[in-house]
Scaffold this active site. Structure first.
Site, PDB file in Angstrom:
ATOM      1  CE1 TYR A 144       4.223   3.922   0.288  1.00  0.00           C
ATOM      2  CE2 TYR A 144       4.172   1.693   1.168  1.00  0.00           C
ATOM      3  CZ  TYR A 144       3.976   2.568   0.121  1.00  0.00           C
ATOM      4  OH  TYR A 144       3.520   2.105  -1.089  1.00  0.00           O
ATOM      5  CD  GLN A 145       4.906  -1.122   5.227  1.00  0.00           C
ATOM      6  OE1 GLN A 145       4.149  -1.293   4.284  1.00  0.00           O
ATOM      7  NE2 GLN A 145       6.029  -1.790   5.375  1.00  0.00           N
ATOM      8  CG  ASP A 176       3.008  -1.467  -0.534  1.00  0.00           C
ATOM      9  OD1 ASP A 176       3.696  -0.528  -0.963  1.00  0.00           O
ATOM     10  OD2 ASP A 176       3.388  -2.227   0.381  1.00  0.00           O
TER      11      ASP A 176
END
Ligand code: SPD
Length: 349
Positions: A119-120, A214
């Site tokens: 994800y990051q 985010d």
């Protein structure tokens, strides 16, 4: 990492950070994890098994939410490490059996040590590798610091602002997820604790080359981050040809949310509007998407990265190479299954 918290680790054929126990360790009476055991009658080898092995609920975390009705992914809990209530949400950290430590906000998994890289790295490098020489980057949300860690790999970046609403998420991440929160150690980072919506409204026009949102899901403190006025503020805060990448939920579960985001973005962003996705096993349905848009100005072709990461990683605050992102997966992330492509294309053409 796992040994630190007294969790049994064992050989497993992956270089990802958390390792699964072998079956013989899982069933060992001398298991260090404090799990109680009982004999299962009828087991031909009369193996000892944990009490909770036959039941989904005791000793397991199940992620139940109206955002994914009728299903709940579960992880076996080794130990609850932190439980708190901030001004905004419930915050929990637990040690899981197979995904390392897990950060949970209001009952929803935000990251696990094992798969957070997927994800990051994607939410960060999809936008930053799509424009030449990004210099000023804003992160909204992302209090765990993982996106900061990834932005810090980009040597062209001079300024990284982050606006996270919940100081407890920052503090807990620094304490329990040092390999994620390491992003805060980058001297280019300025942390603002506050409301991202208000922060963006106050930003001078055309300040940032890239904005990364985010967020958690659109129930609770992140709700406004999915609404049209927020996207309008983002567009104003970006320079011409600047880019935004926002967390945009799952094509399997949230096409209605994605449709609304795409419709709004198509009206607001006069450059390009694209949806990309990645696999994250511990997120609902196992995938999550990103909305990538650019403002009017120098054209941005998100599908063909123009700004590869430094080969020597010299500006990174992390040790070691990228675990998930590469140029091939960057382009592949924009290939959509037909059912999703049909809906998304219908809103952008
Ligand atoms: N369904 C959960 C989506 C969470 C997205 N944000 C995660 C934050 C990790 N930095």
């Amino acid at each position: 990492m796992a040994e630190e918290s007294g969790v049994t680790s064992a050989v497993f054929s992956t270089d990802l950070p958390v390792k699964r126990p072998r079956e013989d360790e899982l069933f060992s009476e001398n298991n260090e994890n404090g799990v109680s055991f009982s004999s299962v009658s009828g087991d031909s080898e009369d193996k000892k098994v944990p009490d909770c092995i036959s039941s989904v609920i005791p000793g397991w975390f199940s992620e139940i939410s109206p955002m994914w009705p009728g299903e709940a992914h579960s992880l076996k809990v080794e130990k609850i490490l932190f439980q708190g209530k901030s001004e905004y949400q419930n915050v929990m950290v637990f040690q899981s059996l197979s995904y390392g430590k897990v950060l949970v906000l209001d009952g929803v998994i935000q990251l696990t040590e094992r798969d957070e890289c997927a994800y990051q790295e994607m939410i960060t490098h999809l936008p930053l590798c799509s424009i030449p020489n990004p210099k000023k980057v804003l992160v909204i949300g992302g209090g765990d610091g993982g996106v900061l860690r990834e932005v810090s790999r980009h040597s062209s970046v001079e300024q990284i602002d982050i606006c996270e609403i919940d100081g407890m998420v920052v503090d807990v991440s620094k304490q329990y997820f040092p390999d994620v929160a390491v992003g805060y150690e980058d001297p280019r980072v300025t942390l603002h604790i506050g409301d991202g919506v208000a922060f963006l409204k106050a930003v001078t026009e055309a300040t940032y080359d890239a904005i990364i949102v985010d967020s958690s899901d659109p129930i609770g403190p992140a709700q406004e981050l999915f609404e049209k006025p927020f996207f309008e503020s983002i567009a104003k805060a970006l320079r011409p040809g600047g880019v935004v990448c926002t967390q945009a939920e799952s094509i399997w579960l949230h096409m209605h949310i994605i449709e609304d985001i795409v419709t709004n973005c198509h009206q607001i962003f006069k450059g390009s509007v694209n949806y990309a996705w990645t696999t994250v096993p511990t997120y609902p349905s196992g995938v999550i998407g990103f909305m990538l848009c650019s403002t009017e100005g120098p054209p941005v072709d998100f599908k063909h990265p123009v700004n590869p990461l430094d080969a020597n990683n010299s500006h990174s605050m992390v040790n070691g190479p990228l675990k998930f992102y590469n140029s091939e997966i960057h382009s592949a992330a924009f290939c959509l299954p037909s059912f999703a492509k049909k809906v998304i294309d219908s809103k952008t053409k």
